[in-house]
Design an enzyme around this catalytic site. Structure first.
Site, PDB file in Angstrom:
ATOM      1  N   ALA A  30       0.830  -1.209   0.000  1.00 15.81           N
ATOM      2  CA  ALA A  30       0.000   0.000   0.000  1.00 15.81           C
ATOM      3  C   ALA A  30       0.861   1.256   0.000  1.00 15.81           C
ATOM      4  O   ALA A  30       0.636   2.181  -0.792  1.00 15.81           O
ATOM      5  CB  ALA A  30      -0.940  -0.002   1.213  1.00 15.81           C
ATOM      6  N   ALA A  60       2.916 -12.231   2.031  1.00 13.85           N
ATOM      7  CA  ALA A  60       1.695 -12.730   1.378  1.00 13.85           C
ATOM      8  C   ALA A  60       2.044 -13.771   0.320  1.00 13.85           C
ATOM      9  O   ALA A  60       2.855 -13.521  -0.564  1.00 13.85           O
ATOM     10  CB  ALA A  60       0.923 -11.567   0.754  1.00 13.85           C
ATOM     11  N   GLU A 129      -9.308 -19.679  -4.491  1.00  9.18           N
ATOM     12  CA  GLU A 129      -9.145 -19.763  -3.036  1.00  9.18           C
ATOM     13  C   GLU A 129     -10.518 -19.745  -2.382  1.00  9.18           C
ATOM     14  O   GLU A 129     -11.543 -19.623  -3.055  1.00  9.18           O
ATOM     15  CB  GLU A 129      -8.263 -18.620  -2.526  1.00  9.18           C
ATOM     16  CG  GLU A 129      -6.817 -18.742  -2.977  1.00  9.18           C
ATOM     17  CD  GLU A 129      -5.910 -17.653  -2.415  1.00  9.18           C
ATOM     18  OE1 GLU A 129      -6.408 -16.743  -1.736  1.00  9.18           O
ATOM     19  OE2 GLU A 129      -4.697 -17.716  -2.675  1.00  9.18           O
ATOM     20  N   HIS A 245      -6.162 -17.224   9.968  1.00 11.30           N
ATOM     21  CA  HIS A 245      -5.957 -18.072   8.791  1.00 11.30           C
ATOM     22  C   HIS A 245      -6.039 -19.520   9.241  1.00 11.30           C
ATOM     23  O   HIS A 245      -5.414 -19.905  10.231  1.00 11.30           O
ATOM     24  CB  HIS A 245      -4.594 -17.800   8.144  1.00 11.30           C
ATOM     25  CG  HIS A 245      -4.497 -18.309   6.740  1.00 11.30           C
ATOM     26  ND1 HIS A 245      -4.418 -19.655   6.460  1.00 11.30           N
ATOM     27  CD2 HIS A 245      -4.508 -17.667   5.538  1.00 11.30           C
ATOM     28  CE1 HIS A 245      -4.362 -19.817   5.141  1.00 11.30           C
ATOM     29  NE2 HIS A 245      -4.425 -18.631   4.567  1.00 11.30           N
ATOM     30  N   ARG A 291     -12.912 -18.212   5.328  1.00  9.79           N
ATOM     31  CA  ARG A 291     -11.867 -18.502   6.315  1.00  9.79           C
ATOM     32  C   ARG A 291     -12.380 -18.646   7.742  1.00  9.79           C
ATOM     33  O   ARG A 291     -11.895 -19.474   8.506  1.00  9.79           O
ATOM     34  CB  ARG A 291     -10.800 -17.408   6.268  1.00  9.79           C
ATOM     35  CG  ARG A 291      -9.894 -17.521   5.063  1.00  9.79           C
ATOM     36  CD  ARG A 291      -8.894 -16.387   5.016  1.00  9.79           C
ATOM     37  NE  ARG A 291      -7.996 -16.583   3.887  1.00  9.79           N
ATOM     38  CZ  ARG A 291      -7.063 -15.706   3.529  1.00  9.79           C
ATOM     39  NH1 ARG A 291      -6.924 -14.581   4.196  1.00  9.79           N
ATOM     40  NH2 ARG A 291      -6.284 -15.960   2.495  1.00  9.79           N
ATOM     41  N   HIS A 352      -4.201 -13.655  11.396  1.00  7.22           N
ATOM     42  CA  HIS A 352      -3.682 -13.373  10.062  1.00  7.22           C
ATOM     43  C   HIS A 352      -3.948 -11.954   9.581  1.00  7.22           C
ATOM     44  O   HIS A 352      -3.074 -11.328   8.972  1.00  7.22           O
ATOM     45  CB  HIS A 352      -4.298 -14.367   9.069  1.00  7.22           C
ATOM     46  CG  HIS A 352      -3.797 -14.249   7.671  1.00  7.22           C
ATOM     47  ND1 HIS A 352      -2.450 -14.352   7.349  1.00  7.22           N
ATOM     48  CD2 HIS A 352      -4.452 -14.032   6.498  1.00  7.22           C
ATOM     49  CE1 HIS A 352      -2.301 -14.209   6.038  1.00  7.22           C
ATOM     50  NE2 HIS A 352      -3.497 -13.994   5.502  1.00  7.22           N
ATOM     51  N   ARG A 387     -12.649 -11.018   5.620  1.00  3.95           N
ATOM     52  CA  ARG A 387     -12.026 -10.706   4.327  1.00  3.95           C
ATOM     53  C   ARG A 387     -12.043 -11.906   3.386  1.00  3.95           C
ATOM     54  O   ARG A 387     -11.685 -13.014   3.767  1.00  3.95           O
ATOM     55  CB  ARG A 387     -10.582 -10.239   4.540  1.00  3.95           C
ATOM     56  CG  ARG A 387      -9.830  -9.999   3.226  1.00  3.95           C
ATOM     57  CD  ARG A 387      -8.470  -9.393   3.469  1.00  3.95           C
ATOM     58  NE  ARG A 387      -7.527 -10.287   4.123  1.00  3.95           N
ATOM     59  CZ  ARG A 387      -6.797 -11.206   3.503  1.00  3.95           C
ATOM     60  NH1 ARG A 387      -6.891 -11.372   2.191  1.00  3.95           N
ATOM     61  NH2 ARG A 387      -5.940 -11.952   4.173  1.00  3.95           N
ATOM     62  N   LEU A 393      -4.008  -7.598  -0.885  1.00  4.85           N
ATOM     63  CA  LEU A 393      -3.016  -6.936  -1.736  1.00  4.85           C
ATOM     64  C   LEU A 393      -3.716  -6.051  -2.768  1.00  4.85           C
ATOM     65  O   LEU A 393      -3.260  -4.946  -3.080  1.00  4.85           O
ATOM     66  CB  LEU A 393      -2.127  -7.962  -2.437  1.00  4.85           C
ATOM     67  CG  LEU A 393      -1.179  -8.795  -1.556  1.00  4.85           C
ATOM     68  CD1 LEU A 393      -0.361  -9.762  -2.416  1.00  4.85           C
ATOM     69  CD2 LEU A 393      -0.251  -7.915  -0.746  1.00  4.85           C
TER      70      LEU A 393
END
Length: 535
Positions: A30, A60, A129, A245, A291, A352, A387, A393
């Site tokens: 970022a 990541a 994912e 995670h 997740r 995470h 998330r 990212l």
């Protein structure tokens, strides 16, 4: 304002000053990408707590989500993000994220980022994912973050208008009537305080994974960016939502190495210590459920089998494929005697990512004029209560560019720097001999045990009472070192996370309470905002 607005006593006329058009705190994707998206005519400084290559972004593994396949679309990416976010996503922010994803990925490719390609070498290779309905994760092996950051850092280092200050700790932002006036920092190398003067500060300092005992985050992730924003009067949002995670290596020598979700995306299955597959019992998406669901399922299986881990099985893939697709994971596991082409990988959930952070709009603006936030430190409502994999990212890229656009407009209209601002700040602080290492470990144990994957009021009250005791001890402490600043920030953030988690009397996304197991849309389909009380 709070009795202790700043962590140190200072007089801006008596400490070293450096003047810049723009200050960026943090050197992850970022911060660095934002610097590259700003016009080169502006004088920019990036201040980073450690060396420039240490950040969550670098660690990541999985990749970046972007709808490029002909069967995919921004609309489908939007729906998946909303679904994972469990009803709390800001739809406007999510639309910006998914619609502007492709052009930012195109920019990365132009910068020379070497993403994996399909066999024809023209198109980017896509994988899937958790909670994604389509293959839309672009990647560079299993070290995507490092590949992106390495390229961007090499370019930003060559920019003559950008100065990089490593081993520089951002203590606090200076404000005057909710207007940003720069950053008060400590330079570790020259052992002195420096006041970086600017009317534009971009906070990209990352998350606060170090509040927890086991985390995929590096040691620098003590929440300094969120804390300094809060002390300055910035609004914080969604602080109760902390993502664990599901699959982090569980080995006596390493409990922080991430086993990428992409491994499950390539078909790996989860087994308990008896070798039994268990995810079909918990969710229709099996191993690719969101997740929070996978983490709780693993937690439940560990409890049922009285074990401290489960296994991830990708032994149906051959060695050559695994060495090629997951070179870093394959090598790291082999170092610990685990051949993932033959052996199950012992894994357990670990902290995470923080969905909450400094409240912003889609241009990264906060409620403090001239103060912006981007990346994990920020909360624009994209992630909601949980998330979606590989949106982090992407968030840094999309909103880094949006901040670049907004700051360019602001500076184009008024580039004159206010050099007349002066502040002398002094409080009656006390030098204290306390065991900061023990306090840090105790905070991590309390947060992991009582404010982790499974929560309830009784446990959180235990944690709150202990954290409140630590706060009463350190609030008036004379702070002289990075260790002091970090413990102040960790105690502050632990209090805020616990308060928000106690306030939300329901279960939603990553926030699961055994005493309020249902999702309550009538009373709780809303965000919790935390802001310091002015006195």
């Amino acid at each position: 304002m709070d009795n202790y607005r700043y962590l140190i006593d200072f007089d801006t006329d008596k400490i070293r000053k450096e003047y810049y058009d723009i200050i960026i705190i943090g050197s992850g994707i970022a911060g660095v990408y934002t610097a590259l998206e700003l016009p080169e005519k502006y004088n920019i400084v990036i201040i980073t707590k450690e060396t420039i290559d240490i950040s969550n972004s670098v660690l990541a593994q999985g990749g970046i989500a972007v709808s490029l396949d002909k069967e995919d679309s921004p609309e489908l990416h939007f729906k998946d993000t909303i679904y994972a976010g469990a009803g709390l996503c800001d739809e406007n922010s999510v639309w910006v994220l998914v619609n502007e994803a492709a052009k930012n990925i195109e920019a990365l490719c132009k910068y020379g980022v070497n993403f994996d390609k399909k066999e024809n070498k023209d198109e980017l290779s896509l994988t899937r994912e958790g909670a994604h309905s389509k293959n839309r994760i672009i990647h560079a092996g299993d070290t995507t973050g490092k590949e992106v950051c390495d390229k961007l850092i090499s370019i930003v280092k060559a920019r003559k208008n950008v100065k990089i200050k490593e081993r520089t700790f951002a203590i606090d932002i200076l404000t005057d009537n909710d207007v940003c006036k720069g950053v008060l920092s400590y330079d570790e190398d020259c052992d002195q305080y420096i006041y970086y003067v600017s009317s534009v500060v971009i906070n990209a300092a990352g998350g606060f994974g170090q509040l927890y005992l086991n985390t995929t985050n590096p040691e620098v992730a003590t929440g300094d960016g969120v804390s300094l924003a809060y002390r300055a009067g910035a609004e914080l949002m969604d602080m109760e939502f902390v993502q664990f995670h599901p699959t982090v290596l569980f080995h006596p020598e390493n409990k922080s190495f991430l086993i990428s979700e992409a491994v499950r995306g390539e078909g790996a299955i989860l087994r308990n210590v008896f070798g039994e597959r268990f995810m079909p019992k918990y969710h229709e998406l099996n191993e690719l459920a969101p997740r929070d669901i996978v983490s709780r399922a693993i937690f439940s299986e560990m409890k049922k089998t009285e074990s401290d881990h489960v296994y991830l099985d990708i032994t149906f893939k051959d060695k050559n494929y695994l060495e090629s697709r997951f070179p870093n994971i394959y090598k790291k596991c082999l170092n610990y005697g685990i051949d993932i082409s033959k052996d199950y990988i012992p894994v357990a959930p670990a902290e995470h990512y923080c969905m909450g952070g400094v409240k912003t709009d889609v241009f990264g603006r906060t409620n403090i004029k001239g103060f912006f936030a981007c990346g994990e430190v920020a909360c624009s409502g994209i992630h909601g209560a949980n998330r979606l994999a590989s949106n982090s990212l992407l968030e840094g890229l999309v909103f880094g560019r949006k901040i670049g656009e907004e700051v360019s407009k602001i500076l184009a209209e008024n580039i004159s720097l206010d050099t007349s601002f002066h502040l002398s700040y002094k409080k009656n602080r006390i030098k204290k001999q306390i065991d900061k290492k023990r306090i840090k470990t105790d905070i991590q144990n309390l947060m992991t045990k009582y404010v982790g994957i499974i929560r309830n009021r009784e446990g959180m009250i235990i944690a709150k009472n202990k954290i409140d005791q630590y706060y009463s001890v350190i609030c008036d402490m004379y702070n002289t070192s990075i260790e002091d600043f970090e413990i102040q920030n960790m105690v502050l953030l632990a209090r805020i996370v616990i308060e928000a988690a106690l306030e939300r009397e329901e279960s939603r996304g990553a926030h699961y309470r055994t005493d309020f197991q249902s999702t309550d849309d009538i009373n709780w389909k809303r965000n919790i905002i935390k802001v310091i009380q002015k006195k």
